[in-house]
Write a protein that holds these residues in place. Structure first.
Motif, PDB file in Angstrom:
ATOM      1  N   UNK A 111       0.825  -1.213   0.000  1.00 39.11           N
ATOM      2  CA  UNK A 111       0.000   0.000   0.000  1.00 39.11           C
ATOM      3  C   UNK A 111       0.853   1.253   0.000  1.00 39.11           C
ATOM      4  N   UNK A 112       2.070   1.153   0.558  1.00 38.15           N
ATOM      5  CA  UNK A 112       2.979   2.299   0.583  1.00 38.15           C
ATOM      6  C   UNK A 112       3.504   2.633  -0.812  1.00 38.15           C
ATOM      7  N   UNK A 113       3.375   1.680  -1.720  1.00 39.77           N
ATOM      8  CA  UNK A 113       3.864   1.892  -3.081  1.00 39.77           C
ATOM      9  C   UNK A 113       2.818   2.532  -3.982  1.00 39.77           C
ATOM     10  N   UNK A 141       8.332 -15.828   2.291  1.00 38.32           N
ATOM     11  CA  UNK A 141       9.036 -14.972   1.325  1.00 38.32           C
ATOM     12  C   UNK A 141      10.387 -14.508   1.860  1.00 38.32           C
ATOM     13  N   UNK A 142      11.326 -14.303   0.962  1.00 43.76           N
ATOM     14  CA  UNK A 142      12.605 -13.679   1.314  1.00 43.76           C
ATOM     15  C   UNK A 142      12.389 -12.164   1.316  1.00 43.76           C
ATOM     16  N   UNK A 143      11.757 -11.686   2.367  1.00 42.03           N
ATOM     17  CA  UNK A 143      11.278 -10.299   2.414  1.00 42.03           C
ATOM     18  C   UNK A 143      12.399  -9.284   2.231  1.00 42.03           C
ATOM     19  N   UNK A 144      13.602  -9.628   2.665  1.00 37.52           N
ATOM     20  CA  UNK A 144      14.712  -8.669   2.584  1.00 37.52           C
ATOM     21  C   UNK A 144      15.122  -8.358   1.145  1.00 37.52           C
ATOM     22  N   UNK A 145      14.691  -9.176   0.193  1.00 36.61           N
ATOM     23  CA  UNK A 145      15.054  -8.958  -1.209  1.00 36.61           C
ATOM     24  C   UNK A 145      14.150  -7.932  -1.901  1.00 36.61           C
ATOM     25  N   UNK A 146      13.057  -7.547  -1.240  1.00 38.04           N
ATOM     26  CA  UNK A 146      12.061  -6.706  -1.900  1.00 38.04           C
ATOM     27  C   UNK A 146      11.851  -5.400  -1.138  1.00 38.04           C
ATOM     28  N   UNK A 147      11.594  -4.329  -1.888  1.00 33.63           N
ATOM     29  CA  UNK A 147      11.384  -3.011  -1.291  1.00 33.63           C
ATOM     30  C   UNK A 147       9.966  -2.874  -0.755  1.00 33.63           C
ATOM     31  N   UNK A 148       9.007  -3.289  -1.560  1.00 34.91           N
ATOM     32  CA  UNK A 148       7.593  -3.270  -1.193  1.00 34.91           C
ATOM     33  C   UNK A 148       7.006  -4.622  -1.566  1.00 34.91           C
ATOM     34  N   UNK A 149       5.878  -4.941  -0.971  1.00 30.59           N
ATOM     35  CA  UNK A 149       5.259  -6.175  -1.414  1.00 30.59           C
ATOM     36  C   UNK A 149       4.125  -6.666  -0.553  1.00 30.59           C
TER      37      UNK A 149
END
Length: 336
Positions: A5-7, A122-130
């Motif tokens: 939502x921040x994106x 998920x490998x959350x650290x790989x993504x900026x938003x999601x």
């Protein structure tokens, strides 16, 4: 990883965008990627869809599929586009290794990476938003939610509808899996109100194969089926020689594992295929048997509770022995 939502505010800005998906994309992966493509170009974005590998012929009818770049076939061109991308949408995968040889270009990219996916852990650290929601029927349903919740419902056209319908249809087993919620049917109703011809899509996906595939399936069911009634399990192990004999291409083994669950009493179906560089597993289950956990623990894989995949660099024969050995740990659970 920040909430998707921040994106949303960034959608109104012009970006160089890449949309990608997991290797050997299925209907959900290609549908989600192309659905995003048709949405984002309406917003004035410069969009390129890049697949890590080739894809099944039965997906090539999809609107925009002719514009998708196969990374393995056009590495320099694809890598150049990724290197200049400002935003990369990652659809239907949550770990970069699922993109095979594309993962290095993605990991080195400075672009904002946006995850839309419905797999666990998920490998959350790989993504900026999601957003990662394993309770959703498909990534295509999540792309629909993304468009609607960002305030762009009016932008959903027949091209988007066709792409997203393909993914939700295939990932729900034509709407028979438990993941087929009321929200799925509401989404499909919206597509029908737009004028979507769903019959044509079903024909493209399920009635568009060559004779050799049907003969391959017949051979697999007749000669490769192993039913382990003591574990309520059925499996098939397909050697590379069969793939060569029947000239099997990408996508021709799609759905083969589902035949195993059609046997009365079977709770676990397992399909093993001898690929060039590794052996690939597909697992399906009924009820509470968690093939996601099973695949993660024993076969370097994962996915969903009732549908998962795995891999191994060991031989076909050793994989079969290993599978039958670990089944003993689950005898009580599979017979309960």
């Amino acid at each position: 990883m920040q909430a998707i939502t921040e994106f949303y505010p960034q959608l109104s800005r012009s970006h160089k965008v890449v949309v990608t998906m997991h290797q050997k994309p299925d209907g959900d992966a290609m549908g989600a990627a192309l659905g995003l493509y048709h949405f984002l170009i309406q917003l004035g974005q410069e969009v390129t869809v890049i697949s890590p590998t080739n894809w099944a012929d039965f997906l090539k009818w999809m609107p925009g599929c002719d514009k998708v770049i196969d990374f393995e076939a056009h590495r320099e061109k694809a890598a150049r586009i990724i290197s200049t991308a400002e935003v990369i949408y990652c659809a239907d995968f949550n770990a970069l290794h699922r993109t095979k040889n594309l993962q290095h270009a993605l990991r080195n990219s400075k672009a904002v990476k946006v995850l839309i996916d419905h797999h666990e852990l998920p490998e959350a650290h790989e993504f900026s938003y999601g957003i990662s929601n394993p309770y959703k029927s498909s990534t295509c349903e999540m792309v629909y939610d993304f468009i609607v919740e960002a305030g762009y419902t009016a932008n959903i056209n027949l091209d988007i509808a066709a792409c997203l319908y393909t993914g939700v249809m295939t990932d729900t087993g034509s709407f028979r899996f438990p993941s087929t919620t009321a929200s799925v049917h509401k989404m499909v109703a919206h597509f029908k109100e737009l004028g979507l011809n769903h019959t044509v899509i079903h024909e493209h996906i399920y009635d568009n194969f060559l004779e050799n595939r049907l003969r391959f399936i017949g051979n697999a069911l007749l000669n490769k089926l192993d039913v382990l009634y003591e574990y309520n399990t059925a499996m098939m192990a397909i050697p590379k020689s069969d793939l060569i004999k029947f000239d099997i291409k990408t996508g021709d083994t799609e759905g083969l594992v589902n035949y195993l669950l059609s046997i009365e009493g079977i709770k676990l179906g397992a399909l093993l295929i001898d690929r060039d560089e590794e052996r690939r597993w597909s697992f399906r289950s009924k009820g509470n048997f968690d093939v996601n956990a099973f695949a993660r623990l024993h076969f370097e894989g994962g996915g969903h509770k009732n549908a998962a995949g795995g891999r191994s660099s060991d031989t076909l024969e050793n994989n079969v022995k290993h599978f039958k050995a670990v089944l003993k740990q689950y005898e009580e659970q599979l017979n309960n």
